[in-house]
Design an enzyme around this catalytic site. Structure first.
Site, PDB file in Angstrom:
ATOM      1  N   ASP A   1       0.871  -1.173   0.000  1.00 55.17           N
ATOM      2  CA  ASP A   1       0.000   0.000   0.000  1.00 55.17           C
ATOM      3  C   ASP A   1       0.914   1.231   0.000  1.00 55.17           C
ATOM      4  OD1 ASP A   1       0.964   0.234   2.591  1.00 55.17           O
ATOM      5  OD2 ASP A   1      -1.006   0.295   3.552  1.00 55.17           O
TER       6      ASP A   1
ATOM      7  N   HIS B   1       7.754 -30.991  10.253  1.00 58.99           N
ATOM      8  CA  HIS B   1       7.068 -29.727   9.953  1.00 58.99           C
ATOM      9  C   HIS B   1       5.937 -29.927   8.941  1.00 58.99           C
ATOM     10  CE1 HIS B   1      10.134 -27.845  12.295  1.00 58.99           C
ATOM     11  NE2 HIS B   1      11.078 -28.299  11.499  1.00 58.99           N
TER      12      HIS B   1
ATOM     13  N   CYS C   1       3.403  -3.100   4.054  1.00 55.96           N
ATOM     14  CA  CYS C   1       2.591  -1.943   4.434  1.00 55.96           C
ATOM     15  C   CYS C   1       3.336  -1.235   5.556  1.00 55.96           C
ATOM     16  CB  CYS C   1       1.160  -2.339   4.799  1.00 55.96           C
ATOM     17  SG  CYS C   1       0.981  -3.422   6.220  1.00 55.96           S
TER      18      CYS C   1
ATOM     19  N   THR D   1       3.146  -1.367   8.852  1.00 55.24           N
ATOM     20  CA  THR D   1       3.588  -2.285   9.902  1.00 55.24           C
ATOM     21  C   THR D   1       3.788  -3.715   9.406  1.00 55.24           C
ATOM     22  OG1 THR D   1       1.290  -2.801  10.407  1.00 55.24           O
ATOM     23  CG2 THR D   1       2.312  -0.990  11.669  1.00 55.24           C
TER      24      THR D   1
ATOM     25  N   HIS E   1      10.508 -23.986   8.844  1.00 56.10           N
ATOM     26  CA  HIS E   1       9.526 -24.688   9.678  1.00 56.10           C
ATOM     27  C   HIS E   1       8.096 -24.515   9.185  1.00 56.10           C
ATOM     28  CE1 HIS E   1      12.262 -24.884  13.517  1.00 56.10           C
ATOM     29  NE2 HIS E   1      12.902 -25.205  12.403  1.00 56.10           N
TER      30      HIS E   1
HETATM   31  C1  RB5 Z   1      -1.639   2.817   6.488  1.00 55.18           C
HETATM   32  O1  RB5 Z   1      -1.618   4.043   7.145  1.00 55.18           O
HETATM   33  C2  RB5 Z   1      -1.323   1.694   7.457  1.00 55.18           C
HETATM   34  O2  RB5 Z   1      -2.409   1.499   8.318  1.00 55.18           O
HETATM   35  C3  RB5 Z   1      -0.997   0.428   6.716  1.00 55.18           C
HETATM   36  O3  RB5 Z   1       0.103   0.654   5.881  1.00 55.18           O
HETATM   37  C4  RB5 Z   1      -0.598  -0.761   7.551  1.00 55.18           C
HETATM   38  O4  RB5 Z   1       0.355  -0.434   8.488  1.00 55.18           O
HETATM   39  C5  RB5 Z   1      -1.715  -1.543   8.104  1.00 55.18           C
HETATM   40  O5  RB5 Z   1      -1.536  -2.593   8.732  1.00 55.18           O
END
Ligand code: RB5
Length: 149
Positions: A8, A133, A65, A67, A98
């Site tokens: 994203d 596994h 993304c 996180t 694994h």
């Molecule tokens: C976008 O702001 C953010 O929420 C997205 O990139 C991600 O971290 C969501 O899990």
């Protein structure tokens, strides 16, 4: 080896780096977007990459993304996907050895670019060890079938 990659807007800068990194290593990579910094929704890219990997059009996928959390949650909704959200090299290697992970999720707001590229390399080089596994992967597959609606 064929790789599908997607992000994203939060993961866009790191996706561009990883895409160039894979090209330099002469790895075949297809970029499923986003191609812009404008705000967009991570499930759209998670679904495209995950479906392509689940359909065996690609060997592996990489999703980024902010996180990595949203991407990993969304990717793991697709049958046959074992997406690992990873922030260190040990876990990257273990997720392949694994868990036979077929998609790597990364957080661009969590990782420095150097570590992120190293995680990608470690993950691509690692191999599933099967043996005990495999039994556990088979149990995950059985869960997918039981919970399919
Ligand atoms: C976008 O702001 C953010 O929420 C997205 O990139 C991600 O971290 C969501 O899990």
């Amino acid at each position: 080896m064929k790789i599908a990659i997607g992000s994203d807007h939060g993961g866009y800068p790191l996706k561009e780096l990883i895409y160039q990194h894979l090209l330099k290593k002469e790895i075949e990579v297809t970029d499923f977007g986003t191609h812009y910094e404008a705000s967009t929704d991570y499930p759209d890219y998670a679904e495209k990459v995950s479906e392509a990997v689940a359909a065996q059009q690609y060997d592996f996928g990489i999703l980024i993304c902010g996180t990595g959390i949203g991407m990993s949650i969304a990717a793991n909704k697709v049958k046959g996907i074992r997406c690992a959200l990873v922030s260190d090299c040990f876990s990257a290697r273990a997720s392949k050895q694994h868990n036979n992970s077929n998609i790597l999720a990364l957080g661009s707001r969590v990782l420095g670019s150097g570590l992120a590229l190293e995680i990608v390399d470690v993950w691509l080089e690692a191999e599933f060890e099967a043996g005990r596994h495999q039994r556990r992967i088979d149990k995950i597959k059985a869960m997918e079938n039981r919970h399919r609606s």
